[in-house]
Design a protein around this motif. Structure first.
Motif, PDB file in Angstrom:
ATOM      1  N   PRO A 221      -1.047 -21.753 -33.855  1.00  0.00           N
ATOM      2  CA  PRO A 221      -2.378 -22.161 -34.523  1.00  0.00           C
ATOM      3  C   PRO A 221      -2.863 -23.121 -33.202  1.00  0.00           C
ATOM      4  O   PRO A 221      -2.148 -23.568 -32.415  1.00  0.00           O
ATOM      5  N   GLU A 222      -4.206 -23.315 -33.005  1.00  0.00           N
ATOM      6  CA  GLU A 222      -4.663 -23.963 -32.202  1.00  0.00           C
ATOM      7  C   GLU A 222      -4.989 -25.304 -32.751  1.00  0.00           C
ATOM      8  O   GLU A 222      -5.546 -25.671 -33.716  1.00  0.00           O
ATOM      9  N   ARG A 223      -4.189 -26.254 -32.107  1.00  0.00           N
ATOM     10  CA  ARG A 223      -4.241 -27.515 -32.479  1.00  0.00           C
ATOM     11  C   ARG A 223      -3.459 -28.638 -31.338  1.00  0.00           C
ATOM     12  O   ARG A 223      -2.678 -28.190 -30.586  1.00  0.00           O
ATOM     13  N   THR A 224      -4.143 -29.695 -31.299  1.00  0.00           N
ATOM     14  CA  THR A 224      -3.489 -30.762 -30.147  1.00  0.00           C
ATOM     15  C   THR A 224      -2.367 -31.552 -30.813  1.00  0.00           C
ATOM     16  O   THR A 224      -1.775 -32.254 -30.094  1.00  0.00           O
ATOM     17  N   ASN A 225      -2.149 -31.853 -32.260  1.00  0.00           N
ATOM     18  CA  ASN A 225      -1.378 -32.586 -32.898  1.00  0.00           C
ATOM     19  C   ASN A 225      -0.120 -31.560 -33.764  1.00  0.00           C
ATOM     20  O   ASN A 225      -0.409 -30.814 -34.459  1.00  0.00           O
ATOM     21  N   LEU A 226       1.031 -31.850 -32.949  1.00  0.00           N
ATOM     22  CA  LEU A 226       2.230 -30.880 -33.751  1.00  0.00           C
ATOM     23  C   LEU A 226       2.920 -31.755 -34.981  1.00  0.00           C
ATOM     24  O   LEU A 226       3.943 -31.112 -35.493  1.00  0.00           O
ATOM     25  N   VAL A 227       2.810 -32.903 -35.168  1.00  0.00           N
ATOM     26  CA  VAL A 227       3.162 -33.893 -35.918  1.00  0.00           C
ATOM     27  C   VAL A 227       2.616 -33.935 -37.334  1.00  0.00           C
ATOM     28  O   VAL A 227       1.224 -33.913 -37.433  1.00  0.00           O
ATOM     29  N   THR A 228       3.166 -34.006 -38.487  1.00  0.00           N
ATOM     30  CA  THR A 228       2.752 -33.740 -39.831  1.00  0.00           C
ATOM     31  C   THR A 228       3.432 -35.142 -40.363  1.00  0.00           C
ATOM     32  O   THR A 228       4.077 -35.660 -40.075  1.00  0.00           O
ATOM     33  N   PRO A 229       2.691 -35.660 -41.394  1.00  0.00           N
ATOM     34  CA  PRO A 229       3.103 -37.004 -42.164  1.00  0.00           C
ATOM     35  C   PRO A 229       4.587 -36.892 -42.694  1.00  0.00           C
ATOM     36  O   PRO A 229       4.777 -35.787 -43.236  1.00  0.00           O
ATOM     37  N   GLY A 230       5.353 -37.729 -42.079  1.00  0.00           N
ATOM     38  CA  GLY A 230       6.563 -37.819 -42.735  1.00  0.00           C
ATOM     39  C   GLY A 230       7.734 -37.162 -41.630  1.00  0.00           C
ATOM     40  O   GLY A 230       8.931 -37.117 -41.925  1.00  0.00           O
ATOM     41  N   THR A 231       7.023 -36.452 -40.403  1.00  0.00           N
ATOM     42  CA  THR A 231       8.120 -35.808 -39.673  1.00  0.00           C
ATOM     43  C   THR A 231       9.161 -36.630 -39.035  1.00  0.00           C
ATOM     44  O   THR A 231       8.495 -37.773 -38.363  1.00  0.00           O
ATOM     45  N   PRO A 232      10.195 -36.507 -39.122  1.00  0.00           N
ATOM     46  CA  PRO A 232      11.025 -37.518 -38.504  1.00  0.00           C
ATOM     47  C   PRO A 232      11.135 -37.220 -36.670  1.00  0.00           C
ATOM     48  O   PRO A 232      10.938 -36.304 -36.171  1.00  0.00           O
ATOM     49  N   GLY A 233      11.549 -38.239 -36.325  1.00  0.00           N
ATOM     50  CA  GLY A 233      11.614 -38.344 -34.572  1.00  0.00           C
ATOM     51  C   GLY A 233      10.890 -39.038 -33.953  1.00  0.00           C
ATOM     52  O   GLY A 233       9.929 -39.861 -34.548  1.00  0.00           O
ATOM     53  N   THR A 234      10.834 -39.590 -32.702  1.00  0.00           N
ATOM     54  CA  THR A 234      10.147 -40.391 -31.993  1.00  0.00           C
ATOM     55  C   THR A 234       8.905 -39.925 -31.541  1.00  0.00           C
ATOM     56  O   THR A 234       8.942 -38.633 -30.893  1.00  0.00           O
ATOM     57  N   ARG A 235       7.783 -40.546 -31.701  1.00  0.00           N
ATOM     58  CA  ARG A 235       6.658 -39.949 -31.575  1.00  0.00           C
ATOM     59  C   ARG A 235       6.284 -39.975 -29.948  1.00  0.00           C
ATOM     60  O   ARG A 235       6.717 -40.724 -29.301  1.00  0.00           O
ATOM     61  N   LEU A 236       5.632 -38.642 -29.568  1.00  0.00           N
ATOM     62  CA  LEU A 236       5.452 -38.578 -28.084  1.00  0.00           C
ATOM     63  C   LEU A 236       4.340 -37.949 -27.923  1.00  0.00           C
ATOM     64  O   LEU A 236       3.744 -37.026 -28.710  1.00  0.00           O
TER      65      LEU A 236
END
Length: 287
Positions: A85-100
């Motif tokens: 998919p075309e998108r610049t944000n790969l994070v969804t609400p509640g996604t675990p992990g250190t944001r980058l």
């Protein structure tokens, strides 16, 4: 959407070349290691970024190419999926992990930005797993008129046998695809991963709520103009006094000589053939 024309989903290189490193790459490595950078080195790469940010075309200086090869390619690996998919944000609400957040530019060989360049990113999740059923942590985007891109994701987890990395395909309009990988400085597995290439290290720092990384791609795209160079003569030590030896574990701050020149280690690693100090400015800084 067909991301890559003509159904070309194989690894296509932009040129492999040798181990010569540009001042831009050396600057990024020094910043990532937290060492002091000479003003002369800062002035060159900063020019292109400053001009791009202000909307002006970068002058024909060596920030993205001073005779070095384009960004080196790397293997695609087994987990690429077309039609992300075309998108610049790969994070969804509640996604675990250190944001980058990864930011950077795509340049051609004349140090001019490449607009509408396609970047397709994919990576492992926080547990080191790739989503093959859907498109979690997969997405493509295009650079803006200034050649800039921004990716919001997380720091990938460790995949068995590999160091932390992010996969990417980069393609200027109508040009071949560069398939490569981006790496994180200071990772212990950088020393044991056979694919790790210090030329592909991102500059990473702590940011608000996570990490901030930067990397500029240089594609083998012909552009009007030829970049100028400003060669410098590094200090030397008497020939015949080399102390760098492949197979030796070097700690940050260690000083060695190689080819009659003095170098200081920027980050701990196990030396190996091909990582000689002049060829690995991410690991060694000439004194």
């Amino acid at each position: 959407m067909d991301e890559f024309p003509d159904g070309d989903h194989e690894t296509t290189t932009e040129g492999s070349g040798g181990r010569e490193i540009s001042r831009k790459t050396a600057l990024k490595a020094a910043l990532a290691a937290g060492v002091t950078v000479p003003l002369a080195m800062i002035a060159v790469p900063a020019l292109a970024r400053t001009n791009v940010t202000t909307g002006a075309a970068p002058e024909l200086t060596p920030p993205c190419d001073d005779g070095d090869d384009p960004t080196p390619p790397q293997m695609e690996g087994p987990y690429f999926k077309p039609s992300s998919p075309e998108r610049t944000n790969l994070v969804t609400p509640g996604t675990p992990g250190t944001r980058l957040t990864v930011t950077g530019y795509v340049f051609g060989r004349a140090c001019l930005p490449v607009s509408r360049a396609l970047l397709d990113f994919w990576q492992a999740d926080n547990n080191g797993a790739y989503d093959m059923a859907g498109y979690t942590f997969r997405g493509h985007q295009y650079t803006n008129a200034q050649g800039a891109f921004t990716l919001t994701t997380i720091v990938p987890g460790l995949y068995p046998g590999r160091t932390r990395h992010i996969h990417v395909k980069v393609q200027a309009p109508g040009r071949p695809i560069l398939t490569t990988q981006l790496y994180f400085p200071g990772e212990p597995r950088n020393n044991t991963d056979s694919l790790f290439d210090p030329r592909l290290l991102m500059t990473v720092r702590d940011g608000q709520g996570g990490k901030e990384a930067a990397f500029d791609f240089v594609l083998n795209v012909p552009q009007t103009g030829t970049p100028t160079t400003s060669p410098t003569t590094p200090p030397t030590t008497p020939p015949g006094s080399d102390s760098w030896v492949a197979g030796t574990s070097y700690a940050a701050g260690t000083r060695v000589t190689y080819g009659g020149r003095a170098f200081v280690c920027l980050q701990g690693h196990l030396a190996q053939s091909g990582w000689e100090p002049p060829s690995a400015p991410a690991l060694w800084r000439a004194e």
